[in-house]
Design a protein around this motif. Structure first.
Motif, short mmCIF file in Angstrom:
data_model
loop_
_atom_site.label_atom_id
_atom_site.label_comp_id
_atom_site.label_asym_id
_atom_site.label_seq_id
_atom_site.Cartn_x
_atom_site.Cartn_y
_atom_site.Cartn_z
N CYS A 80 10.14 -6.53 10.92
CA CYS A 80 8.72 -6.51 11.33
C CYS A 80 7.97 -5.33 10.71
N LEU A 81 8.70 -4.32 10.22
CA LEU A 81 8.08 -3.10 9.72
C LEU A 81 7.57 -3.28 8.29
N LEU A 82 6.41 -2.68 8.03
CA LEU A 82 5.84 -2.71 6.68
C LEU A 82 6.05 -1.34 6.04
N THR A 83 6.92 -1.29 5.04
CA THR A 83 7.27 -0.03 4.38
C THR A 83 7.10 -0.16 2.87
N THR A 84 7.40 0.92 2.16
CA THR A 84 7.34 0.85 0.69
C THR A 84 8.37 -0.15 0.16
N GLY A 85 9.44 -0.38 0.91
CA GLY A 85 10.42 -1.41 0.54
C GLY A 85 9.78 -2.79 0.55
N THR A 86 8.92 -3.03 1.54
CA THR A 86 8.17 -4.30 1.62
C THR A 86 7.30 -4.47 0.38
N VAL A 87 6.64 -3.37 -0.01
CA VAL A 87 5.74 -3.40 -1.17
C VAL A 87 6.51 -3.72 -2.45
N LEU A 88 7.66 -3.06 -2.61
CA LEU A 88 8.45 -3.25 -3.83
C LEU A 88 9.02 -4.66 -3.93
N SER A 89 9.27 -5.31 -2.79
CA SER A 89 9.81 -6.67 -2.83
C SER A 89 8.71 -7.72 -2.99
N SER A 90 7.46 -7.28 -3.02
CA SER A 90 6.33 -8.19 -3.23
C SER A 90 6.02 -8.31 -4.72
N GLY A 94 7.05 -5.07 -9.42
CA GLY A 94 7.29 -4.92 -10.86
C GLY A 94 6.25 -4.03 -11.53
N HIS A 95 5.00 -4.14 -11.10
CA HIS A 95 3.92 -3.34 -11.68
C HIS A 95 4.05 -1.87 -11.26
N ILE A 96 4.48 -1.63 -10.02
CA ILE A 96 4.66 -0.26 -9.53
C ILE A 96 5.81 0.42 -10.27
N LYS A 100 3.32 4.52 -14.99
CA LYS A 100 3.53 5.96 -15.18
C LYS A 100 2.17 6.64 -15.28
N PRO A 101 1.98 7.84 -14.66
CA PRO A 101 2.91 8.51 -13.76
C PRO A 101 3.08 7.72 -12.47
N PRO A 102 4.22 7.90 -11.77
CA PRO A 102 4.51 7.09 -10.58
C PRO A 102 3.43 7.23 -9.51
N VAL A 103 3.18 6.13 -8.79
CA VAL A 103 2.20 6.16 -7.69
C VAL A 103 2.86 6.79 -6.46
N SER A 104 2.06 7.25 -5.54
CA SER A 104 2.59 7.84 -4.30
C SER A 104 2.95 6.71 -3.32
N PRO A 105 3.88 6.96 -2.40
CA PRO A 105 4.18 5.96 -1.37
C PRO A 105 2.92 5.55 -0.59
N LEU A 106 2.03 6.51 -0.34
CA LEU A 106 0.77 6.22 0.36
C LEU A 106 -0.08 5.22 -0.42
N LEU A 107 -0.23 5.44 -1.72
CA LEU A 107 -1.04 4.53 -2.54
C LEU A 107 -0.40 3.14 -2.61
N LYS A 211 11.64 8.13 7.78
CA LYS A 211 12.01 8.69 6.47
C LYS A 211 12.77 7.67 5.65
N HIS A 212 12.35 7.52 4.39
CA HIS A 212 13.03 6.60 3.46
C HIS A 212 13.59 7.40 2.29
N PRO A 213 14.72 6.99 1.72
CA PRO A 213 15.25 7.70 0.55
C PRO A 213 14.28 7.63 -0.61
N HIS A 214 14.23 8.69 -1.41
CA HIS A 214 13.30 8.74 -2.54
C HIS A 214 13.69 7.72 -3.61
N ARG A 215 12.69 7.02 -4.13
CA ARG A 215 12.90 6.09 -5.24
C ARG A 215 12.20 6.62 -6.47
N GLU A 216 12.82 6.44 -7.63
CA GLU A 216 12.27 6.96 -8.89
C GLU A 216 10.89 6.40 -9.22
N CYS A 217 10.61 5.20 -8.73
CA CYS A 217 9.32 4.57 -9.06
C CYS A 217 8.15 5.18 -8.30
N PHE A 218 8.44 6.09 -7.34
CA PHE A 218 7.38 6.74 -6.58
C PHE A 218 7.30 8.23 -6.93
#
Length: 299
Positions: A80-90, A94-96, A100-107, A211-218
């Motif tokens: 039910c939670l909406l996280t950056t993981g949700t965004v990356l699976s949408s 692929g665009h995120i 470069k430079p990587p976008v912030s988790p907030l953006l 807290k989520h583990p850091h991903r290189e794409c962010f």
């Protein structure tokens, strides 16, 4: 007979007034029926919390049973939670990853909210988006002539907040343009300033700390946000104590109360020991009888 009807009428009026002071149950409204159905599909069981309108706080959640200290208020499954993981699976993922430079988790979260809101009926998150506020009362959303009426210290912070959102918008224009292949309409019209301001306020006022583990794409900014449908209807009170955390065993975000609550009354959580200036700046409201209140005195 007349007297009897009169007494019944008075009783009804008293009962109606009491129910209004306690809170008016809104479970019957279509948007909440759709939200509960959507949450159930994602594993959220029926809770004793009901959406309601309250005299002092507006929209919130009431309990249909008395709560004791140590009781579980709500348990929201990870699905039910909406996280950056949700965004990356949408489709944005692929665009995120390529940008470069990587976008912030907030953006990333802001972009997802704007895109899903634009998708309307086609969005799988529509039942949640439909109950989000259409507008916010954060100070950054106020007109400059209203901000000018604020006390000097708060006015400065409000202007800084507004400038921060404006800078985020300016620096994100190229990234928004890169998403054009995903949309039939021009991205400039979809990802405009008012859309970003709304999304920023949604994230800023409604996310829980997770807290989520850091991903290189962010970017290196902390990835600590999660939007929590239904749970985010809980209002703040500085006078309650709760324990809130993600439970790794149940894979759910749980909130436990340390403060009792009577049946049919509003259930509160505490956003933190914030004074009214901080509450007004970050959330757009102030708390009555706030024990954390401060008076800011200029030099």
């Amino acid at each position: 007979m007349k007297k009897s009807r009169g007494r019944t009428g008075r009783k009804r009026r008293r009962k109606h007034l009491k129910s209004f002071m306690d809170g008016v149950n809104c479970s019957h409204k279509l948007e909440y029926i759709e939200l509960k159905k959507w949450l159930k599909e994602r594993g959220f069981g029926d809770s004793h919390l009901r959406p309601a309108e309250f005299w002092e706080t507006g929209r919130g959640l009431m309990t249909t049973k008395a709560l004791q200290a140590g009781d579980l208020i709500i348990s929201l499954p990870e699905k039910c939670l909406l996280t950056t993981g949700t965004v990356l699976s949408s489709c944005l993922g692929g665009h995120i990853v390529k940008w470069k430079p990587p976008v912030s988790p907030l953006l990333a979260l802001c972009t997802f909210l704007i895109a899903e809101k634009h998708a309307g009926q086609k969005s799988p998150w529509k039942p949640y988006l439909d109950v989000l506020p259409k507008t916010y009362t954060c100070l950054a959303c106020l007109e400059p002539d209203v901000i000018n009426l604020l006390p000097k210290a708060l006015k400065k912070k409000a202007q800084e907040q507004k400038m921060m959102i404006q800078e985020l918008f300016r620096s994100s224009k190229a990234f928004f343009s890169s998403l054009q292949p995903l949309f039939a309409e021009n991205t400039g019209a979809i990802f405009n300033y008012s859309a970003l301001e709304w999304a920023w306020c949604t994230v800023n006022t409604r996310t829980i700390y997770m807290k989520h583990p850091h991903r290189e794409c962010f970017s290196l900014e902390p990835d600590v946000y999660a939007l929590a449908p239904y749970l985010d209807l809980l209002n703040h009170s500085p006078n309650v104590q709760v324990k809130a955390a993600f439970n790794e065993h149940t894979r759910s975000y749980e909130i436990w109360t340390n403060s009792p609550c009577k049946k049919y009354q509003e259930v509160f959580i505490c956003y933190g020991p914030h004074d009214n200036q901080r509450l007004l700046l970050e959330y757009g409201f102030v708390a009555t009888d706030n024990p954390h209140n401060s008076v800011y005195v200029s030099a």
